[in-house]
Design an enzyme around this catalytic site. Sequence first.
Site, PDB file in Angstrom:
ATOM      1  N   HIS A  84      13.524 -22.177 -48.833  1.00  0.00           N
ATOM      2  CA  HIS A  84      13.071 -23.553 -48.628  1.00  0.00           C
ATOM      3  C   HIS A  84      11.567 -23.596 -48.380  1.00  0.00           C
ATOM      4  CE1 HIS A  84      17.260 -25.402 -47.598  1.00  0.00           C
ATOM      5  NE2 HIS A  84      16.960 -25.501 -48.877  1.00  0.00           N
ATOM      6  N   ASP A  86       9.663 -25.219 -46.399  1.00  0.00           N
ATOM      7  CA  ASP A  86       9.142 -25.184 -45.031  1.00  0.00           C
ATOM      8  C   ASP A  86       9.232 -23.787 -44.418  1.00  0.00           C
ATOM      9  OD1 ASP A  86      11.960 -25.487 -44.988  1.00  0.00           O
ATOM     10  OD2 ASP A  86      11.905 -26.210 -42.927  1.00  0.00           O
ATOM     11  N   ASP A 190      16.688 -20.619 -40.357  1.00  0.00           N
ATOM     12  CA  ASP A 190      17.688 -21.692 -40.371  1.00  0.00           C
ATOM     13  C   ASP A 190      19.058 -21.049 -40.565  1.00  0.00           C
ATOM     14  OD1 ASP A 190      15.547 -23.373 -40.212  1.00  0.00           O
ATOM     15  OD2 ASP A 190      15.677 -24.107 -42.275  1.00  0.00           O
ATOM     16  N   HIS A 407      22.426 -26.712 -40.698  1.00  0.00           N
ATOM     17  CA  HIS A 407      21.774 -26.226 -39.485  1.00  0.00           C
ATOM     18  C   HIS A 407      22.795 -26.255 -38.355  1.00  0.00           C
ATOM     19  CE1 HIS A 407      17.540 -26.401 -40.924  1.00  0.00           C
ATOM     20  NE2 HIS A 407      17.986 -27.403 -41.672  1.00  0.00           N
TER      21      HIS A 407
END
Length: 712
Positions: A84, A86, A190, A407
């Site tokens: 991802h 981020d 995550d 998450h």
Amino acid sequence: MTSGGDATTTAGAAAERDPADYLTIMPLGAGQEVGRSCIILEYKGKKIMLDCGIHPGHHGFESLPYIEHVDPGELDLLLVTHFHLDHCGALPYFLTKTAFKGRVFMTHATKNVYKLMLSDYLKVSNISSDDMLYSETDLDASMEKIETLNFHQVMEVNGIKFWCYHAGHVLGACMFMIEINGVRTLYTGDFSCEEDRHLMKAEVPSVKPHVLISESTYGTYLHDNRLTRENRFTGKVHEIIKRGGRCLVPVFALGRAQELLLILDEYWQNHPELQDVPIYYASSLAKKCMPVYLTFTNAMNDRIRKQISVRNPFSFRHVSNLKSIDHFDDIGPSVVMASPGMMQSGLSRELFESWCGDFKNGVIIAGYSVEGTLARLILSQPEEVTSMTGMKLPMKCSVDYISFSAHVDYRQVSEFVRALQPPHIILVHGEETEMGKLNNGLSRQYEANTTYQPQIYMPKNSQRVELFYPGEKMAKVMGELAVKQPEIGQKVSGVLLKRNFNYHLLHPKDIHHYTDLTISRLSQKMSVPFTRSFATIQVVLQQLSHDVVINKNVRFSVKLFSNTVSVTLEDGICVVEWDASTVTDLYADAVVAVLLKAEEARDEPAAKKASKAAQLAGMSQELDFGDQVFQLLCDMYGEERVKPVPGSNHLRVTVAHHSALVNLQSREVECESDTSLRSSVEEAIKRLEEVLGAGKSQSKPAAAAAPTVATA
């Protein structure tokens, strides 16, 4: 072996601690925020970066982590948990635009998707070229520097051991366990502790960490169970279609999109009345990445692995691929899943701006939305929104939030902590409010527990958390030193070698057998002005050593102390030569001191000589041992630092606020504040005893008097 890991210390205690014994954790991103995950871990001189992402709510350099707080050239290792943006979006910039020269690791599946994901990001980003952090060329260059590892494969780089566990969340996502000098840190990235339709849940490591760095995205929020979520989702989609509307589901191209497509495809199969309504998946990236999913089915759950042997579960029967909005025939009810998930740009933003003004249409937010993005804004049901061109658009469509975010929620985090029981928990990847709720929830959960009470920290970006883990330093004796087992209390001397965090003690002559090092001899020479005769040199040196011999090969030259020091007189200059070592350096210092005193005595007035002769009358030709010690210490440390203690047989040596007390009778030295000063004084006295033959094995006088110092 490690200690408990103190987080705070008093000023006095901290002054005695080695800075390298502090485990330091500092977020450069994801500190009380969601986005640009980037954590620096430092211990025992080793530095690691964990993830290197961008913030989805910012553009250009503002989206980067605060990398100015670290020297990239000092980093040993960079570990990336998943693909991802981020968590890896800043990686090409960091690898190609900074001085980083360490090694980079991620799982095989993550590397396969990473290139496709970031290439797509460069194409769809609605930002100017000036704000672009890197180019396609930089992305290609970063691929060459990335290494891969398997789950549970133990790797070691510069003394840093690390391995990874399945994290759930997305394909290839992992948690990293890092071990440095026996101290273990688990970084979750995550993770999700709930199995879904295609991914296994996060593993609980069998090895417990000393420090847990955990995401805190959802704070104390509790997810609905999977079946409830799926029924709400399909029910809401059905409701929007039934009223004649278009249903937009903004998703990230990979991850939750595949999960939602599996749900919708099955629902459409079970509801024939809906099969005339098209489902579009608007992501060319997902189509490119589908071979990756089929390649790494071993990283998915048992359900997918069983289905894949019969038919490809990702070959959807009721889903069509939509390349762009130009290929979209918008003539009636439909379901469109489009990226990006937070609608800051791209096709999901274009479709929203086209559909938001009709009350029949609906948007389902199925994942976490970061502050500052359109997806977060519309959850508050504003009356109007601003388009990408700056126009005000009325917002009449429905907006629903059904979390399929992979998450952990509060229940999952709590169970994970209960299973591992880490002494220290560092919370990252969560907005301040949610992070604070999780902190309070975990603290309350264990406040009455007498056996386990974790210390919890929630640092801001660039704020350090320092934990004291000194460990235990042990050296393995090898080579000649290991031939004979030493007795208890016996001192073993040798060369101490350090390889990463392993210590070895060797005899100097064994160094070349066990290392690539070589031994060199350092010869030293000192010139002392001396105007007296060579006979005088012989006399004064014979008072210092009983083994002074004439060097027959060199005129006016003698050797002493078992031929380790030579003294040659030539043209009014005494040249003192020796091979450097701890012992011979002391011998040479003593020789130089004697020569200087003999030279000073040449110019001494006759009256003073007579007075001194009278003082020495009747005394032994050899000075008292206490005087010898006093003189030696004065030569070593300076007369102003060595003082007799009045009324006792002690000397006091003061160096840099540390004081050593010398007992001239027992030859013992006391100095609790500085062991190196004590050892130095003890070594000097020991060598003097060896030189003068006044060792402790010989009989001593009843008391060695401290030298007297004349006062005015």
